[in-house]
Scaffold this motif. Sequence first.
Motif, PDB file in Angstrom:
ATOM      1  N   ASN A 167       0.915  -1.144  -0.249  1.00 39.60           N
ATOM      2  CA  ASN A 167      -0.021  -0.100   0.049  1.00 39.60           C
ATOM      3  C   ASN A 167       0.838   1.409   0.022  1.00 39.60           C
ATOM      4  OD1 ASN A 167       0.458   0.942   2.799  1.00 39.60           O
ATOM      5  ND2 ASN A 167      -0.414  -1.189   3.294  1.00 39.60           N
ATOM      6  N   PRO A 168       0.156   2.444  -0.128  1.00 41.55           N
ATOM      7  CA  PRO A 168       1.109   3.564  -0.536  1.00 41.55           C
ATOM      8  C   PRO A 168       2.097   3.986   0.875  1.00 41.55           C
ATOM      9  CG  PRO A 168      -1.078   4.110  -1.415  1.00 41.55           C
ATOM     10  CD  PRO A 168      -1.212   2.705  -0.748  1.00 41.55           C
ATOM     11  N   PHE A 169       1.515   3.735   1.960  1.00 40.46           N
ATOM     12  CA  PHE A 169       2.125   4.045   3.131  1.00 40.46           C
ATOM     13  C   PHE A 169       3.324   3.159   3.282  1.00 40.46           C
ATOM     14  CE2 PHE A 169       2.705   3.567   7.672  1.00 40.46           C
ATOM     15  CZ  PHE A 169       2.617   4.481   8.385  1.00 40.46           C
ATOM     16  N   ILE A 170       3.284   1.838   3.225  1.00 41.07           N
ATOM     17  CA  ILE A 170       4.420   1.028   3.204  1.00 41.07           C
ATOM     18  C   ILE A 170       5.247   1.043   2.160  1.00 41.07           C
ATOM     19  CG2 ILE A 170       4.959  -1.511   3.515  1.00 41.07           C
ATOM     20  CD1 ILE A 170       3.892  -0.170   6.012  1.00 41.07           C
ATOM     21  N   ASP A 171       4.772   1.426   1.033  1.00 39.66           N
ATOM     22  CA  ASP A 171       5.748   1.608  -0.104  1.00 39.66           C
ATOM     23  C   ASP A 171       6.824   3.064   0.245  1.00 39.66           C
ATOM     24  OD1 ASP A 171       4.474  -0.114  -1.652  1.00 39.66           O
ATOM     25  OD2 ASP A 171       3.454   1.209  -3.128  1.00 39.66           O
ATOM     26  N   ALA A 172       6.241   4.030   1.032  1.00 37.29           N
ATOM     27  CA  ALA A 172       7.054   5.076   1.117  1.00 37.29           C
ATOM     28  C   ALA A 172       8.016   4.722   2.237  1.00 37.29           C
ATOM     29  CB  ALA A 172       6.241   6.110   1.735  1.00 37.29           C
ATOM     30  N   LEU A 173       7.733   3.833   3.151  1.00 33.14           N
ATOM     31  CA  LEU A 173       8.723   3.480   4.057  1.00 33.14           C
ATOM     32  C   LEU A 173       9.963   2.090   3.557  1.00 33.14           C
ATOM     33  CD1 LEU A 173       6.524   2.333   7.312  1.00 33.14           C
ATOM     34  CD2 LEU A 173       7.944   4.791   6.633  1.00 33.14           C
ATOM     35  N   ALA A 174       9.317   1.501   2.588  1.00 35.19           N
ATOM     36  CA  ALA A 174      10.406   0.497   1.732  1.00 35.19           C
ATOM     37  C   ALA A 174      11.164   1.421   0.964  1.00 35.19           C
ATOM     38  CB  ALA A 174       9.396  -0.393   1.038  1.00 35.19           C
ATOM     39  N   TRP A 175      10.754   2.410   0.132  1.00 32.91           N
ATOM     40  CA  TRP A 175      11.479   3.356  -0.506  1.00 32.91           C
ATOM     41  C   TRP A 175      12.602   4.050   0.241  1.00 32.91           C
ATOM     42  CZ3 TRP A 175      11.637   3.219  -6.079  1.00 32.91           C
ATOM     43  CH2 TRP A 175      12.455   4.169  -6.429  1.00 32.91           C
ATOM     44  N   SER A 176      12.009   4.531   1.290  1.00 34.14           N
ATOM     45  CA  SER A 176      13.151   5.153   2.200  1.00 34.14           C
ATOM     46  C   SER A 176      14.210   4.197   2.576  1.00 34.14           C
ATOM     47  CB  SER A 176      12.380   5.794   3.448  1.00 34.14           C
ATOM     48  OG  SER A 176      13.132   6.518   4.329  1.00 34.14           O
ATOM     49  N   GLY A 177      13.822   2.884   3.070  1.00 36.66           N
ATOM     50  CA  GLY A 177      14.687   2.018   3.417  1.00 36.66           C
ATOM     51  C   GLY A 177      15.590   1.656   2.505  1.00 36.66           C
ATOM     52  N   MET A 178      15.290   1.568   1.271  1.00 38.79           N
ATOM     53  CA  MET A 178      16.034   1.108   0.113  1.00 38.79           C
ATOM     54  C   MET A 178      16.802   2.397  -0.604  1.00 38.79           C
ATOM     55  SD  MET A 178      13.949  -1.369  -2.483  1.00 38.79           S
ATOM     56  CE  MET A 178      12.354  -0.315  -2.629  1.00 38.79           C
ATOM     57  N   THR A 179      16.550   3.346  -0.134  1.00 36.80           N
ATOM     58  CA  THR A 179      17.266   4.567  -0.476  1.00 36.80           C
ATOM     59  C   THR A 179      18.473   4.543   0.500  1.00 36.80           C
ATOM     60  OG1 THR A 179      15.797   5.960  -1.122  1.00 36.80           O
ATOM     61  CG2 THR A 179      17.504   7.193  -0.607  1.00 36.80           C
ATOM     62  N   ALA A 180      18.405   4.289   1.899  1.00 34.53           N
ATOM     63  CA  ALA A 180      19.234   4.365   2.927  1.00 34.53           C
ATOM     64  C   ALA A 180      20.164   3.190   2.605  1.00 34.53           C
ATOM     65  CB  ALA A 180      18.616   4.240   4.310  1.00 34.53           C
ATOM     66  N   PHE A 181      19.728   2.043   2.099  1.00 33.82           N
ATOM     67  CA  PHE A 181      20.582   0.909   1.998  1.00 33.82           C
ATOM     68  C   PHE A 181      21.401   1.247   0.844  1.00 33.82           C
ATOM     69  CE2 PHE A 181      21.870  -2.824  -0.391  1.00 33.82           C
ATOM     70  CZ  PHE A 181      22.078  -3.754   0.307  1.00 33.82           C
ATOM     71  N   LYS A 182      21.086   1.930  -0.198  1.00 35.03           N
ATOM     72  CA  LYS A 182      21.908   2.270  -1.277  1.00 35.03           C
ATOM     73  C   LYS A 182      23.108   3.273  -0.907  1.00 35.03           C
ATOM     74  CE  LYS A 182      21.850   4.990  -5.592  1.00 35.03           C
ATOM     75  NZ  LYS A 182      21.144   5.887  -6.407  1.00 35.03           N
ATOM     76  N   GLU A 183      22.686   4.221   0.017  1.00 31.61           N
ATOM     77  CA  GLU A 183      23.670   4.994   0.652  1.00 31.61           C
ATOM     78  C   GLU A 183      24.668   4.639   1.554  1.00 31.61           C
ATOM     79  OE1 GLU A 183      21.157   8.294   1.958  1.00 31.61           O
ATOM     80  OE2 GLU A 183      20.453   9.133  -0.200  1.00 31.61           O
ATOM     81  N   GLY A 184      24.128   3.804   2.250  1.00 34.56           N
ATOM     82  CA  GLY A 184      24.900   3.139   3.454  1.00 34.56           C
ATOM     83  C   GLY A 184      25.626   1.681   3.390  1.00 34.56           C
ATOM     84  N   PHE A 185      25.092   1.090   2.712  1.00 34.72           N
ATOM     85  CA  PHE A 185      25.500  -0.636   3.032  1.00 34.72           C
ATOM     86  C   PHE A 185      26.702  -0.778   2.540  1.00 34.72           C
ATOM     87  CE2 PHE A 185      25.843  -4.719   0.802  1.00 34.72           C
ATOM     88  CZ  PHE A 185      25.871  -5.420   1.972  1.00 34.72           C
ATOM     89  N   PHE A 186      27.491  -0.449   1.311  1.00 38.36           N
ATOM     90  CA  PHE A 186      28.977  -0.676   1.225  1.00 38.36           C
ATOM     91  C   PHE A 186      29.704   0.190   2.104  1.00 38.36           C
ATOM     92  CE2 PHE A 186      26.832  -2.729  -2.741  1.00 38.36           C
ATOM     93  CZ  PHE A 186      27.552  -3.968  -2.472  1.00 38.36           C
ATOM     94  N   ALA A 187      29.337   1.232   2.524  1.00 38.62           N
ATOM     95  CA  ALA A 187      30.164   2.080   3.288  1.00 38.62           C
ATOM     96  C   ALA A 187      30.381   1.292   4.679  1.00 38.62           C
ATOM     97  CB  ALA A 187      29.729   3.396   3.331  1.00 38.62           C
ATOM     98  N   ALA A 188      29.106   0.547   5.262  1.00 41.97           N
ATOM     99  CA  ALA A 188      29.420  -0.112   6.191  1.00 41.97           C
ATOM    100  C   ALA A 188      30.110  -1.149   6.197  1.00 41.97           C
ATOM    101  CB  ALA A 188      27.998  -0.533   6.762  1.00 41.97           C
TER     102      ALA A 188
END
Length: 397
Positions: A215-236
């Motif tokens: 649903n749109p509410f959870i889509d927004a959270l999932a998208w935010s999480g994937m954006t954070a993953f992209k920005e932080g995973f390989f650095a970690a």
Amino acid sequence: MQFKPFSISRLPRISYGRGRLSEVPALTASYGGNALLVTGKQSFCGTERWPSFIESLEMQGVRWLHVTVSGEPSPELVDLTVNRFCDETIAVVVGIGGGSVLDAAKAIAGLLPHGNSVMDHLEGVGRNIPYRGPSIPFIAVPTTAGTGSEATKNSVLSVQGPEGFKKSFRDECLIPEYAVIDPDLLESCPRDLIAADGMDAFTQLLESYVSLKANPFIDALAWSGMTAFKEGFFAAWEGQEPEAANGRAAMAYASLLSGITLAQVGLGSVHGLASPLGAFFPIPHGVVCGTMVAAATEINIQAMQAREPDNPALAKYAQVGRLLTGRNDIGDSSARDSLIALLAEWSETLQLPRLGNYGIREADFAKIVANSRGSSMQTNPIVLTDTEIESILQRRL
């Protein structure tokens, strides 16, 4: 955007940020009485933070007891712990550790007031007795970034072996009262654990995003999480400071969101397969996710293109492909191809083992597939045939 009806179940009260571990002693003391601390054998109590944490608890007047969890928790571990502490008048359970520790602590908190076996309530293999609650208050403090257990209502318990199982004790009463997310606790995670856990979190975000219940509410959270993953995973994962500290903060956030999203809308084929694979073979859950997400994504896309070309998950996969590659100028088909290629590249870069490394053989496929159609597979964006599910396994054998 279509706004179909949806509902959101209860969430824990969330405290996120570096240094937030310092809040836990006062939170614990606010419940009065005795506290049961559940940790890994080394993941927290073997670090320099343990003595100062215990000192802070005692300064708050907390009498504490302690139990450790090694490996994925079993029903036997939960039952033995409940029997050991049920007469100790426990007022609060504090779980500090990875997903296995939090899952064990969650089940222990749920059963301490009652003293019965978790097998009374375990889905699919238990006695199907409804759990009525209440649970003892539970404070969840993750030390890894992967499962998101700090935000879910289920405790995953397993028995490993040819007749093994990996099933959930699930109820809204089990949701932690507090989730305290301190990215600094990830500092002690080795690279292989960061890789496996991080890919688990990403897979949960991706599968939630394309879930049948999305649903749109959870889509927004999932998208935010994937954006954070992209920005932080390989650095970690690479561990070079100060970038690694920012990466850990991003991954702690992404993991939290992955727990929220999976709890609300479910998962997909990777987690459907993770249940029997983890039950029958000694393969860590994060490795299952990381090694299979590319193949599962490819099979899902192929199945939808063949049978459900208007499935909205196809456009979502393309959106994720553009997000992760940074190529906003490509069309949907190219974006999906780029996503599959990138996920496969990650598996190689992270040196995630193939299934065959854990004793899995083609002769095992039928049994694995037969046991893969649990709750996670029910929210996959398309119903896969047995042959398609076997193809996922074959590609990572």
